[in-house]
Design an enzyme around this catalytic site. Sequence first.
Site, PDB file in Angstrom:
ATOM      1  N   GLY A   1      -9.301  -3.380   2.783  1.00  0.00           N
ATOM      2  CA  GLY A   1      -9.018  -3.175   4.188  1.00  0.00           C
ATOM      3  C   GLY A   1     -10.090  -2.314   4.836  1.00  0.00           C
ATOM      4  O   GLY A   1     -10.840  -1.600   4.155  1.00  0.00           O
ATOM      5  N   CYS A   2     -10.140  -2.363   6.153  1.00  0.00           N
ATOM      6  CA  CYS A   2     -11.184  -1.621   6.860  1.00  0.00           C
ATOM      7  C   CYS A   2     -10.967  -0.110   6.760  1.00  0.00           C
ATOM      8  O   CYS A   2     -11.903   0.634   6.435  1.00  0.00           O
ATOM      9  CB  CYS A   2     -11.265  -2.077   8.317  1.00  0.00           C
ATOM     10  N   TYR A   3      -9.740   0.355   7.020  1.00  0.00           N
ATOM     11  CA  TYR A   3      -9.475   1.787   6.876  1.00  0.00           C
ATOM     12  C   TYR A   3      -9.717   2.261   5.433  1.00  0.00           C
ATOM     13  O   TYR A   3     -10.401   3.285   5.222  1.00  0.00           O
ATOM     14  CB  TYR A   3      -8.036   2.117   7.282  1.00  0.00           C
TER      15      TYR A   3
ATOM     16  N   THR B   1     -11.731   1.150   3.202  1.00  0.00           N
ATOM     17  CA  THR B   1     -13.168   1.219   2.929  1.00  0.00           C
ATOM     18  C   THR B   1     -13.746   2.544   3.412  1.00  0.00           C
ATOM     19  O   THR B   1     -14.512   3.206   2.703  1.00  0.00           O
ATOM     20  CB  THR B   1     -13.897   0.053   3.601  1.00  0.00           C
TER      21      THR B   1
END
Length: 346
Positions: free
Chosen positions: A150-152, A154
């Site tokens: 997921g972006c968060y 990462t």
Amino acid sequence: MIKVAVVGASGYTGAELLRLLACHPEVEVVSITSRKEKGRLLKDVFPSLALAYPDLHFEDPEPKTLARKADLVFCCVPHRAAMAIVPDLLAAGVKVVDFSADFRLKDPATYERWYETKHTAPELLDEAVYGLPEIWREEIMEAHLVAGPGCYPTSVILPLHPLLSQGLIEREVIIDSKSGVSGAGRAAKLPLIFAEVNEAFRAYGLPGHRHIPEMEQELSFAAGSEVRVSFVPHLLPITRGILSTIYVFPRPGVSGDHLREALKKAYQGEPFVSVLPPGELPDVAHVRGTNQCRLAVVPDERTARVVIISVIDNLVKGAAGQALQCMNLMCGLKETMGLVGPALYP
């Protein structure tokens, strides 16, 4: 040439992936799919991609058809939808990089609790490799199924993994993250229209955001014991970018300078992670459109805490760029291929 297909190419991450693939010298995009846009030309849905793909059109996501055309499939569909198609693609001998949460969590019960649906392909969870190349590079190189982070997570795992694995910080962590609105997807939603987001700033996803178990899984693995995080995401009135402010307590005898040096050593030679010198702070504008993660370490002697700031572009290092980085590794290509362009400025 590596022949690739993009399933779910009508969303922001699919479009961003196609933008990056258009500049990749060793890739041919042979198919894009979208049930909603089936039959339409890509350039009519995303005019920004018209020059790169003048004749490409959306098709149905039929696994057997995709397997005949492609060597590797990027699956850019939401959770639940991915696990319905990925097993058939793998059975047909196609490599898969999945953007959803369906294969990130190793425990199916944890997935079912946080995503409120039964996991229909639990037999693939052990096979799936978590797609963070800076941590799992060797495993990604041998993988057939990569679960894109997921972006968060990462933005959080990159700074914390080396510190926890070396026992330099306590296992209780506070994370305050802010994201641009593209992280919520392309579907029309009233809270995300311009008049609702412009000149506004709000928290959401409380008391427990779905990215928490993903963070805790990877950080606990790094630490060798359970790590608990307090995580609060916020919505910024910008299109793309994530800035995570992370509050940690160093172990006795460990200073903020020690933490900065540990991160510099951990990411020495890494093409996409940089640790800023003292006095410099990262800005989401400096990574926009790139696969970069920039980190800063700021000691706070008054509170005995250390503040770590991490920035990424949620659509690139947080999704499409990281997936492309994984594809390069899976296909034996240079890891940075197609990902070395400068940031978008202004």
